[in-house]
Structure formats: structure tokens, C-alpha cells
Design a protein around this motif. Sequence first.
Motif, mmCIF file in Angstrom:
data_model
loop_
_atom_site.group_PDB
_atom_site.id
_atom_site.type_symbol
_atom_site.label_atom_id
_atom_site.label_comp_id
_atom_site.label_asym_id
_atom_site.label_seq_id
_atom_site.Cartn_x
_atom_site.Cartn_y
_atom_site.Cartn_z
ATOM 1 N N ILE A 153 49.511 35.946 39.247
ATOM 2 C CA ILE A 153 48.734 37.150 39.558
ATOM 3 C C ILE A 153 47.930 36.881 40.818
ATOM 4 N N ALA A 154 48.117 37.758 41.809
ATOM 5 C CA ALA A 154 47.368 37.683 43.074
ATOM 6 C C ALA A 154 46.691 39.039 43.277
ATOM 7 N N PRO A 155 45.401 39.148 42.921
ATOM 8 C CA PRO A 155 44.725 40.441 43.030
ATOM 9 C C PRO A 155 44.675 40.986 44.456
ATOM 10 N N SER A 156 44.526 40.097 45.442
ATOM 11 C CA SER A 156 44.429 40.546 46.828
ATOM 12 C C SER A 156 44.739 39.368 47.747
ATOM 13 N N LEU A 157 45.607 39.600 48.728
ATOM 14 C CA LEU A 157 45.972 38.550 49.673
ATOM 15 C C LEU A 157 46.276 39.183 51.019
ATOM 16 N N GLN A 158 45.616 38.688 52.069
ATOM 17 C CA GLN A 158 45.861 39.163 53.429
ATOM 18 C C GLN A 158 46.206 37.960 54.308
ATOM 19 N N LEU A 159 47.318 38.083 55.021
ATOM 20 C CA LEU A 159 47.780 37.019 55.903
ATOM 21 C C LEU A 159 47.913 37.576 57.314
ATOM 22 N N ASN A 160 47.502 36.776 58.294
ATOM 23 C CA ASN A 160 47.785 37.118 59.684
ATOM 24 C C ASN A 160 48.101 35.830 60.416
ATOM 25 N N LYS A 161 48.302 35.907 61.732
ATOM 26 C CA LYS A 161 48.765 34.716 62.460
ATOM 27 C C LYS A 161 47.739 33.593 62.497
ATOM 28 N N SER A 162 46.470 33.877 62.180
ATOM 29 C CA SER A 162 45.469 32.815 62.261
ATOM 30 C C SER A 162 44.842 32.416 60.934
ATOM 31 N N ASN A 163 44.955 33.259 59.877
ATOM 32 C CA ASN A 163 44.344 32.839 58.613
ATOM 33 C C ASN A 163 44.925 33.602 57.423
ATOM 34 N N ALA A 164 44.504 33.156 56.244
ATOM 35 C CA ALA A 164 44.883 33.788 54.988
ATOM 36 C C ALA A 164 43.620 33.901 54.143
ATOM 37 N N VAL A 165 43.354 35.094 53.622
ATOM 38 C CA VAL A 165 42.195 35.307 52.760
ATOM 39 C C VAL A 165 42.625 36.127 51.561
ATOM 40 N N GLY A 166 41.843 36.019 50.495
ATOM 41 C CA GLY A 166 42.157 36.814 49.323
ATOM 42 C C GLY A 166 41.340 36.390 48.139
ATOM 43 N N LYS A 167 41.608 37.029 47.020
ATOM 44 C CA LYS A 167 40.951 36.688 45.767
ATOM 45 C C LYS A 167 41.765 35.606 45.071
ATOM 46 N N THR A 168 41.167 34.961 44.100
ATOM 47 C CA THR A 168 41.779 33.831 43.406
ATOM 48 C C THR A 168 43.139 34.198 42.807
ATOM 49 N N ILE A 169 44.132 33.389 43.120
ATOM 50 C CA ILE A 169 45.473 33.534 42.562
ATOM 51 C C ILE A 169 45.536 32.688 41.297
ATOM 52 N N THR A 170 46.027 33.292 40.215
ATOM 53 C CA THR A 170 46.130 32.576 38.949
ATOM 54 C C THR A 170 47.558 32.660 38.425
ATOM 55 N N GLY A 171 47.860 31.756 37.528
ATOM 56 C CA GLY A 171 49.187 31.789 36.933
ATOM 57 C C GLY A 171 49.350 30.719 35.885
ATOM 58 N N ASP A 172 50.505 30.719 35.280
ATOM 59 C CA ASP A 172 50.815 29.673 34.309
ATOM 60 C C ASP A 172 52.320 29.459 34.233
ATOM 61 N N ILE A 173 52.660 28.281 33.774
ATOM 62 C CA ILE A 173 54.049 27.902 33.528
ATOM 63 C C ILE A 173 54.107 27.376 32.098
ATOM 64 N N LYS A 174 55.046 27.916 31.316
ATOM 65 C CA LYS A 174 55.207 27.489 29.925
ATOM 66 C C LYS A 174 56.634 27.022 29.729
ATOM 67 N N LEU A 175 56.793 25.854 29.153
ATOM 68 C CA LEU A 175 58.094 25.318 28.774
ATOM 69 C C LEU A 175 58.129 25.305 27.256
ATOM 70 N N MET A 176 59.078 26.050 26.678
ATOM 71 C CA MET A 176 59.151 26.155 25.226
ATOM 72 C C MET A 176 60.505 25.651 24.739
ATOM 73 N N GLY A 177 60.465 24.748 23.795
ATOM 74 C CA GLY A 177 61.685 24.168 23.248
ATOM 75 C C GLY A 177 61.327 22.989 22.380
ATOM 76 N N LYS A 178 62.036 21.857 22.580
ATOM 77 C CA LYS A 178 61.741 20.647 21.814
ATOM 78 C C LYS A 178 60.295 20.215 22.029
ATOM 79 N N ASN A 179 59.873 20.241 23.282
ATOM 80 C CA ASN A 179 58.487 19.917 23.628
ATOM 81 C C ASN A 179 57.879 21.134 24.312
ATOM 82 N N ASN A 180 56.771 21.610 23.782
ATOM 83 C CA ASN A 180 56.104 22.749 24.387
ATOM 84 C C ASN A 180 55.068 22.245 25.387
ATOM 85 N N VAL A 181 55.137 22.783 26.596
ATOM 86 C CA VAL A 181 54.215 22.379 27.656
ATOM 87 C C VAL A 181 53.690 23.649 28.308
ATOM 88 N N LYS A 182 52.390 23.668 28.605
ATOM 89 C CA LYS A 182 51.801 24.802 29.301
ATOM 90 C C LYS A 182 50.883 24.281 30.397
#
Length: 186
Positions: A153-182
Motif C-alpha cells: 500500500i502506497a498512499p501517496s508517491l511523487q517522483l521527479n528527476k531530482s527526488n521522490a517524496v510520499g507517505k509511508t509505504i507498507t506491505g507484507d509477505i506471507k508464505l503459507m504451507g509447511k512453514n508459515n512465515v510472515k
Amino acid sequence: NIDDLLSADKDSSSDQMQFDVQGIIISNADITINDAQNALHAQAKNVQFTSGRLSDKTPTDLTFSAQLISSKPQADVQLNFFSKLYFDLQAQELKLDQFNFSLKGVLENKKLESAIKAAAIQNNTTQQSFSVEGLDFKGQTQLGDDVVNISLIAPSLQLNKSNAVGKTITGDIKLMGKNNVKANFT
């Protein structure tokens, strides 16, 4: 000559190309590609595409869907897309509002599902800038016998040739099976 249509006429009082299409409708189209030399057989089945008026500085809706089937890579996926489109040729600006893309099916014998949504995506080549508001990505696939879920999830992101600004990007990765990892990230 296509070069004459695309190049600006130096002696013309207006050097901007005019572009105006009342709308496009493609219904139930099937497209097949057979490339024997590269052992490729691919199909786009039940292609649906509609647009409103495509004209400079005129907002319009775009809708696309199709089933893609391929032998190399082996795939059978359904694509769906919707967005509101706005472009300004003079400003060299493109905007996509209510962007919604989804893909679901099988790729190389592995289930695959993804969805990308954004409230707004904007690109301006003159200013060399790109922005996205309300980006939400979700994906799921198989890794061996395990299932992998990814979200971003990226609430707001602005990129130009000299910089990148925005609000906090969040996310997750979940592996589900024999071993569950998050793993969560920001």
C-alpha cells in the motif's frame, strides 16, 4: 508518410497534432499467434475493449478484458482493466483515475492472482514527473507446495528527476504451507 504526420511543421502556426476519436468498441474478438520457428502458440480470447471519446483534454472511460492462453510460457489467465483516462498533448500529461487492473489464472502450472488499484496515476513527460495516489497491490502465487501472498500500500508517491517524496509505504509477505512465515515492511 507517417513521419510527416508525426513531425512538427516548422512553418505551421500550430505545431500540435490534433487527435479526436469518437470512441472504440471491440467485442468478442479472438486473436491467435502461431510462431512455428519459436514454438509459440498464443491466443487472446473474448477480447472486449471499450472507450468513450478519445480526445485531447477530454476525460473518458477505458474498459478491457481478455483471456490470454499461451504455450510458451505456459499460461491461461484472465485480464480485466478499468480506468478513467485524461491526456493533454501540449502539456504531455497523462492521468489515469480509478485505475483497476486484475489478473487471475495459471502461469507455468502455478496459480497466479494479482490486483492493482490506484485512485490516481499521473505522468508528465515535460516535467519528468510521475505520481500515484492510493496505490493498493495484492498478489498471490505458488512457490513449490507453498502459497505466497504479497500486499503493498502506497498512499501517496511523487517522483521527479531530482527526488521522490510520499507517505509511508507498507506491505507484507506471507508464505503459507509447511512453514508459515510472515514479514511486514514499511
